[in-house]
Design a protein around this motif. Structure first.
Motif, PDB file in Angstrom:
ATOM      1  N   MET A  34       0.856  -1.205   0.295  1.00  0.00           N
ATOM      2  CA  MET A  34       0.016   0.048  -0.252  1.00  0.00           C
ATOM      3  C   MET A  34       0.913   1.119  -0.215  1.00  0.00           C
ATOM      4  O   MET A  34       0.350   2.334  -0.384  1.00  0.00           O
ATOM      5  CB  MET A  34      -1.030   0.055   1.139  1.00  0.00           C
ATOM      6  CG  MET A  34      -2.119  -0.904   1.047  1.00  0.00           C
ATOM      7  SD  MET A  34      -3.322  -0.658   2.119  1.00  0.00           S
ATOM      8  CE  MET A  34      -3.845   0.934   2.357  1.00  0.00           C
ATOM      9  N   SER A  38      -2.251   2.425  -4.350  1.00  0.00           N
ATOM     10  CA  SER A  38      -3.142   2.766  -3.822  1.00  0.00           C
ATOM     11  C   SER A  38      -4.233   1.752  -4.203  1.00  0.00           C
ATOM     12  O   SER A  38      -4.270   1.309  -5.156  1.00  0.00           O
ATOM     13  CB  SER A  38      -3.828   4.179  -3.981  1.00  0.00           C
ATOM     14  OG  SER A  38      -3.026   5.293  -3.670  1.00  0.00           O
ATOM     15  N   GLN A 183     -13.763   7.250  -1.561  1.00  0.00           N
ATOM     16  CA  GLN A 183     -12.447   7.760  -0.766  1.00  0.00           C
ATOM     17  C   GLN A 183     -12.449   7.153   0.603  1.00  0.00           C
ATOM     18  O   GLN A 183     -13.565   7.408   1.357  1.00  0.00           O
ATOM     19  CB  GLN A 183     -12.644   9.240  -0.850  1.00  0.00           C
ATOM     20  CG  GLN A 183     -12.537   9.752  -2.012  1.00  0.00           C
ATOM     21  CD  GLN A 183     -11.161   9.646  -2.740  1.00  0.00           C
ATOM     22  OE1 GLN A 183      -9.976   9.864  -2.580  1.00  0.00           O
ATOM     23  NE2 GLN A 183     -11.200   9.313  -4.231  1.00  0.00           N
ATOM     24  N   GLN A 187      -6.951   8.767   1.266  1.00  0.00           N
ATOM     25  CA  GLN A 187      -5.866   7.863   0.742  1.00  0.00           C
ATOM     26  C   GLN A 187      -6.195   6.580   0.326  1.00  0.00           C
ATOM     27  O   GLN A 187      -5.721   6.358  -0.725  1.00  0.00           O
ATOM     28  CB  GLN A 187      -5.064   7.647   2.169  1.00  0.00           C
ATOM     29  CG  GLN A 187      -4.736   8.965   2.770  1.00  0.00           C
ATOM     30  CD  GLN A 187      -3.973   8.844   4.175  1.00  0.00           C
ATOM     31  OE1 GLN A 187      -3.619   7.705   4.518  1.00  0.00           O
ATOM     32  NE2 GLN A 187      -3.765   9.770   4.658  1.00  0.00           N
ATOM     33  N   ALA A 188      -6.774   5.669   1.098  1.00  0.00           N
ATOM     34  CA  ALA A 188      -7.129   4.354   0.456  1.00  0.00           C
ATOM     35  C   ALA A 188      -8.088   4.407  -0.621  1.00  0.00           C
ATOM     36  O   ALA A 188      -8.180   3.589  -1.572  1.00  0.00           O
ATOM     37  CB  ALA A 188      -7.547   3.542   1.583  1.00  0.00           C
TER      38      ALA A 188
END
Length: 188
Positions: A34, A38, A183, A187-188
């Motif tokens: 990760m 992403s 979202q 980030q992820a």
């Protein structure tokens, strides 16, 4: 003269976790992956009402979230968060349906969203912060799809977030929307 107090159109009697799981099948290696890439997020939302007796109903909000990096699963989270509600006896059928498919899920969503955010954070990922869901739009999409098919059985409906395609099904009061590209706190 004493007037009888009007019954509230909707009373939430209780709310609870009905089913809940979190899987982190590729830990600890996924954390290093990760950092470089992403994950692709997929979130599915279902609303399932069930008549219990009289004006008493159970409404289940089902949330399914997964994160994939290529063919590798980062996490899988599933939650069925439910409520037992009482609807006023004098409601018209279309209003009753809207209460069960729009208003009750709207009340349940913040609690379910918090549980999934905690799950992903506790699993070592950025918390999955889901954007608010427009249950009214989900309901209208389902109704429009049912009307366009004529019979109203097996109608497809959906709503998407982040530009993803949406698909779902209407079966015995169940509405679904698949969200791709959601979202997770940016980030992820």
């Amino acid at each position: 003269m004493a007037e009888e107090a009007a019954q509230a159109p909707l009373t939430i009697n209780s709310q609870y976790v009905k089913d809940h799981s979190f899987e982190n099948p590729n830990s600890p290696g996924i954390y290093g992956t990760m950092r470089k890439e992403s994950p692709q997020l997929n979130v599915n939302v279902e609303v399932t009402p069930a008549h219990l007796q009289g004006g008493l109903y159970e409404v289940t909000l089902g949330l399914r979230a997964s994160a994939m990096i290529g063919e590798t699963t980062a996490f899988l989270a599933e939650l069925d968060y439910a409520a037992v509600v009482t609807l006023a006896d004098n409601l018209e059928e279309n209003v009753r349906e809207q209460m069960l498919m729009i208003e009750v899920p709207r009340f349940l969503f913040p609690f379910a969203r918090a549980i999934l955010a905690d799950d992903t954070r506790d699993g070592g990922f950025p918390p999955l912060i889901m954007n608010p869901i427009d249950f009214g739009q989900m309901y209208m999409s389902r109704k429009m799809a049912a009307a366009s098919e004529g019979a109203g059985e097996g109608a497809s409906e959906g709503a998407s977030e982040g530009g993803g395609d949406a698909a779902g099904s209407e079966d015995s009061g169940e509405a679904a929307a698949e969200k791709e590209g959601a979202q997770a706190n940016g980030q992820a």
